[in-house]
Design a protein around this motif. Structure first.
Motif, PDB file in Angstrom:
ATOM      1  N   CYS A   8       0.850  -1.187   0.000  1.00 40.98           N
ATOM      2  CA  CYS A   8       0.000   0.000   0.000  1.00 40.98           C
ATOM      3  C   CYS A   8       0.886   1.237   0.000  1.00 40.98           C
ATOM      4  CB  CYS A   8      -0.916   0.007   1.220  1.00 40.98           C
ATOM      5  SG  CYS A   8      -2.003   1.439   1.279  1.00 40.98           S
ATOM      6  N   HIS A   9       0.664   2.115  -0.966  1.00 41.99           N
ATOM      7  CA  HIS A   9       1.450   3.341  -1.068  1.00 41.99           C
ATOM      8  C   HIS A   9       0.662   4.565  -0.600  1.00 41.99           C
ATOM      9  CE1 HIS A   9       4.622   1.216  -3.101  1.00 41.99           C
ATOM     10  NE2 HIS A   9       3.732   0.702  -3.920  1.00 41.99           N
ATOM     11  N   HIS A  10      -0.507   4.350  -0.035  1.00 36.93           N
ATOM     12  CA  HIS A  10      -1.322   5.465   0.430  1.00 36.93           C
ATOM     13  C   HIS A  10      -0.948   5.783   1.873  1.00 36.93           C
ATOM     14  CE1 HIS A  10      -3.665   3.255  -2.645  1.00 36.93           C
ATOM     15  NE2 HIS A  10      -3.740   4.473  -3.134  1.00 36.93           N
ATOM     16  N   SER A  11      -0.632   7.038   2.153  1.00 35.02           N
ATOM     17  CA  SER A  11      -0.202   7.378   3.507  1.00 35.02           C
ATOM     18  C   SER A  11      -1.394   7.564   4.444  1.00 35.02           C
ATOM     19  CB  SER A  11       0.670   8.627   3.495  1.00 35.02           C
ATOM     20  OG  SER A  11      -0.027   9.694   2.885  1.00 35.02           O
ATOM     21  N   ILE A  12      -2.401   8.288   4.011  1.00 34.48           N
ATOM     22  CA  ILE A  12      -3.573   8.515   4.850  1.00 34.48           C
ATOM     23  C   ILE A  12      -4.813   8.418   3.966  1.00 34.48           C
ATOM     24  CG2 ILE A  12      -4.824  10.193   6.258  1.00 34.48           C
ATOM     25  CD1 ILE A  12      -2.146  11.371   7.073  1.00 34.48           C
TER      26      ILE A  12
ATOM     27  N   CYS B 236      -7.022  -1.085   3.151  1.00 33.54           N
ATOM     28  CA  CYS B 236      -7.031   0.205   2.466  1.00 33.54           C
ATOM     29  C   CYS B 236      -8.182   0.190   1.455  1.00 33.54           C
ATOM     30  CB  CYS B 236      -5.696   0.430   1.755  1.00 33.54           C
ATOM     31  SG  CYS B 236      -5.652   1.937   0.762  1.00 33.54           S
ATOM     32  N   PRO B 237      -9.087   1.173   1.490  1.00 33.46           N
ATOM     33  CA  PRO B 237     -10.217   1.158   0.563  1.00 33.46           C
ATOM     34  C   PRO B 237      -9.824   1.436  -0.881  1.00 33.46           C
ATOM     35  CG  PRO B 237     -10.224   3.164   1.850  1.00 33.46           C
ATOM     36  CD  PRO B 237      -9.127   2.301   2.401  1.00 33.46           C
ATOM     37  N   GLU B 238      -8.611   1.934  -1.095  1.00 30.08           N
ATOM     38  CA  GLU B 238      -8.186   2.258  -2.455  1.00 30.08           C
ATOM     39  C   GLU B 238      -7.482   1.102  -3.147  1.00 30.08           C
ATOM     40  OE1 GLU B 238      -6.286   6.064  -2.715  1.00 30.08           O
ATOM     41  OE2 GLU B 238      -7.571   6.873  -1.156  1.00 30.08           O
ATOM     42  N   CYS B 239      -6.681   0.311  -2.403  1.00 32.02           N
ATOM     43  CA  CYS B 239      -5.922  -0.755  -3.064  1.00 32.02           C
ATOM     44  C   CYS B 239      -6.180  -2.146  -2.476  1.00 32.02           C
ATOM     45  CB  CYS B 239      -4.425  -0.458  -3.022  1.00 32.02           C
ATOM     46  SG  CYS B 239      -3.704  -0.534  -1.384  1.00 32.02           S
ATOM     47  N   GLY B 240      -6.829  -2.247  -1.321  1.00 32.75           N
ATOM     48  CA  GLY B 240      -7.130  -3.547  -0.733  1.00 32.75           C
ATOM     49  C   GLY B 240      -6.025  -4.138   0.117  1.00 32.75           C
ATOM     50  N   SER B 241      -4.937  -3.416   0.324  1.00 29.08           N
ATOM     51  CA  SER B 241      -3.836  -3.935   1.136  1.00 29.08           C
ATOM     52  C   SER B 241      -4.257  -4.045   2.600  1.00 29.08           C
ATOM     53  CB  SER B 241      -2.623  -3.012   1.027  1.00 29.08           C
ATOM     54  OG  SER B 241      -1.617  -3.432   1.914  1.00 29.08           O
ATOM     55  N   HIS B 242      -3.783  -5.109   3.253  1.00 35.39           N
ATOM     56  CA  HIS B 242      -4.083  -5.321   4.669  1.00 35.39           C
ATOM     57  C   HIS B 242      -3.067  -4.633   5.576  1.00 35.39           C
ATOM     58  CE1 HIS B 242      -6.670  -8.265   2.886  1.00 35.39           C
ATOM     59  NE2 HIS B 242      -6.970  -8.860   4.017  1.00 35.39           N
ATOM     60  N   ASP B 243      -1.999  -4.117   5.026  1.00 31.93           N
ATOM     61  CA  ASP B 243      -0.970  -3.473   5.832  1.00 31.93           C
ATOM     62  C   ASP B 243      -1.327  -2.014   6.087  1.00 31.93           C
ATOM     63  OD1 ASP B 243       0.525  -5.694   6.188  1.00 31.93           O
ATOM     64  OD2 ASP B 243       1.948  -5.267   4.596  1.00 31.93           O
ATOM     65  N   VAL B 244      -2.331  -1.830   6.918  1.00 30.98           N
ATOM     66  CA  VAL B 244      -2.760  -0.503   7.305  1.00 30.98           C
ATOM     67  C   VAL B 244      -2.799  -0.433   8.829  1.00 30.98           C
ATOM     68  CG1 VAL B 244      -4.127  -0.085   5.232  1.00 30.98           C
ATOM     69  CG2 VAL B 244      -5.212  -1.114   7.190  1.00 30.98           C
ATOM     70  N   VAL B 245      -2.607   0.739   9.340  1.00 28.11           N
ATOM     71  CA  VAL B 245      -2.764   0.981  10.768  1.00 28.11           C
ATOM     72  C   VAL B 245      -3.987   1.851  10.910  1.00 28.11           C
ATOM     73  CG1 VAL B 245      -1.766   2.045  12.816  1.00 28.11           C
ATOM     74  CG2 VAL B 245      -0.304   0.808  11.225  1.00 28.11           C
ATOM     75  N   GLN B 246      -4.964   1.345  11.617  1.00 27.67           N
ATOM     76  CA  GLN B 246      -6.198   2.076  11.800  1.00 27.67           C
ATOM     77  C   GLN B 246      -6.123   2.811  13.133  1.00 27.67           C
ATOM     78  OE1 GLN B 246      -9.610  -0.454  11.898  1.00 27.67           O
ATOM     79  NE2 GLN B 246     -11.047   1.211  11.713  1.00 27.67           N
ATOM     80  N   ILE B 247      -6.370   4.108  13.085  1.00 30.41           N
ATOM     81  CA  ILE B 247      -6.357   4.883  14.317  1.00 30.41           C
ATOM     82  C   ILE B 247      -7.720   5.526  14.513  1.00 30.41           C
ATOM     83  CG2 ILE B 247      -3.881   5.327  14.332  1.00 30.41           C
ATOM     84  CD1 ILE B 247      -4.455   8.105  13.222  1.00 30.41           C
ATOM     85  N   SER B 248      -8.044   5.782  15.758  1.00 29.96           N
ATOM     86  CA  SER B 248      -9.309   6.416  16.084  1.00 29.96           C
ATOM     87  C   SER B 248      -9.058   7.436  17.183  1.00 29.96           C
ATOM     88  CB  SER B 248     -10.315   5.368  16.558  1.00 29.96           C
ATOM     89  OG  SER B 248     -11.556   5.979  16.847  1.00 29.96           O
ATOM     90  N   ARG B 249      -9.861   8.470  17.195  1.00 28.90           N
ATOM     91  CA  ARG B 249      -9.727   9.489  18.236  1.00 28.90           C
ATOM     92  C   ARG B 249     -10.602   9.069  19.408  1.00 28.90           C
ATOM     93  NH1 ARG B 249     -12.469  13.865  19.784  1.00 28.90           N
ATOM     94  NH2 ARG B 249     -13.903  13.702  18.042  1.00 28.90           N
ATOM     95  N   VAL B 250      -9.958   8.836  20.521  1.00 27.90           N
ATOM     96  CA  VAL B 250     -10.655   8.442  21.739  1.00 27.90           C
ATOM     97  C   VAL B 250     -10.361   9.493  22.800  1.00 27.90           C
ATOM     98  CG1 VAL B 250     -10.894   6.659  23.490  1.00 27.90           C
ATOM     99  CG2 VAL B 250     -10.386   6.015  21.139  1.00 27.90           C
ATOM    100  N   THR B 251     -11.386  10.138  23.284  1.00 29.31           N
ATOM    101  CA  THR B 251     -11.265  11.211  24.280  1.00 29.31           C
ATOM    102  C   THR B 251     -10.136  12.181  23.955  1.00 29.31           C
ATOM    103  OG1 THR B 251      -9.866   9.891  25.756  1.00 29.31           O
ATOM    104  CG2 THR B 251     -12.251   9.802  26.127  1.00 29.31           C
TER     105      THR B 251
END
Length: 120
Positions: free
Chosen positions: A60-64, A79-94
């Motif tokens: 995956c070459h997509h940064s964000i 990644c919704p653009e290329c389908g790669s599983h090597d993504v780090v999913q982050i969420s804003r919590v408090t």
């Protein structure tokens, strides 16, 4: 998604990673960061390898990206653009950004079930 016909054929044939026969499995080694066809890893000798989803291409070459999707076979974030599983999913919590990989299964499912709205 950029999935090959062979990858799509495997995904249609199996419903979970454990159903994939050992001779067709590929593994991810998190020690030497290689994709290998056998266990233990022939490069570093690591024995605890992760079964690799056949839909994962590790490139995956997509940064964000703004949103995240989930693999229809293994359920991991992709990644919704290329389908790669090597993504780090982050969420804003408090007010803090946090990697969701450390969340328990219930909290991760809650994240998947969230409804997102956009103002047009």
């Amino acid at each position: 998604m950029n999935w090959s016909p062979e990858q799509l054929e495997l995904a249609a044939k199996y419903h979970s990673l454990d159903e994939i026969p050992k001779e067709k499995r590929r593994y991810k080694c998190h020690t030497c960061h290689c994709v290998v066809d056998e266990t233990p890893c022939p490069n570093c000798g690591e024995t605890s390898l992760e079964i690799m989803c056949p839909l994962d291409h590790c490139d995956c070459h997509h940064s964000i990206v703004e949103k995240i999707e989930y693999c229809p076979l293994c359920g991991h974030a992709i990644c919704p653009e290329c389908g790669s599983h090597d993504v780090v999913q982050i969420s804003r919590v408090t007010g803090y950004l946090q990697d969701v990989a450390g969340w328990n299964a219930g909290k991760q499912q809650e994240l998947k079930d969230r409804v997102r709205y956009s103002i047009v």
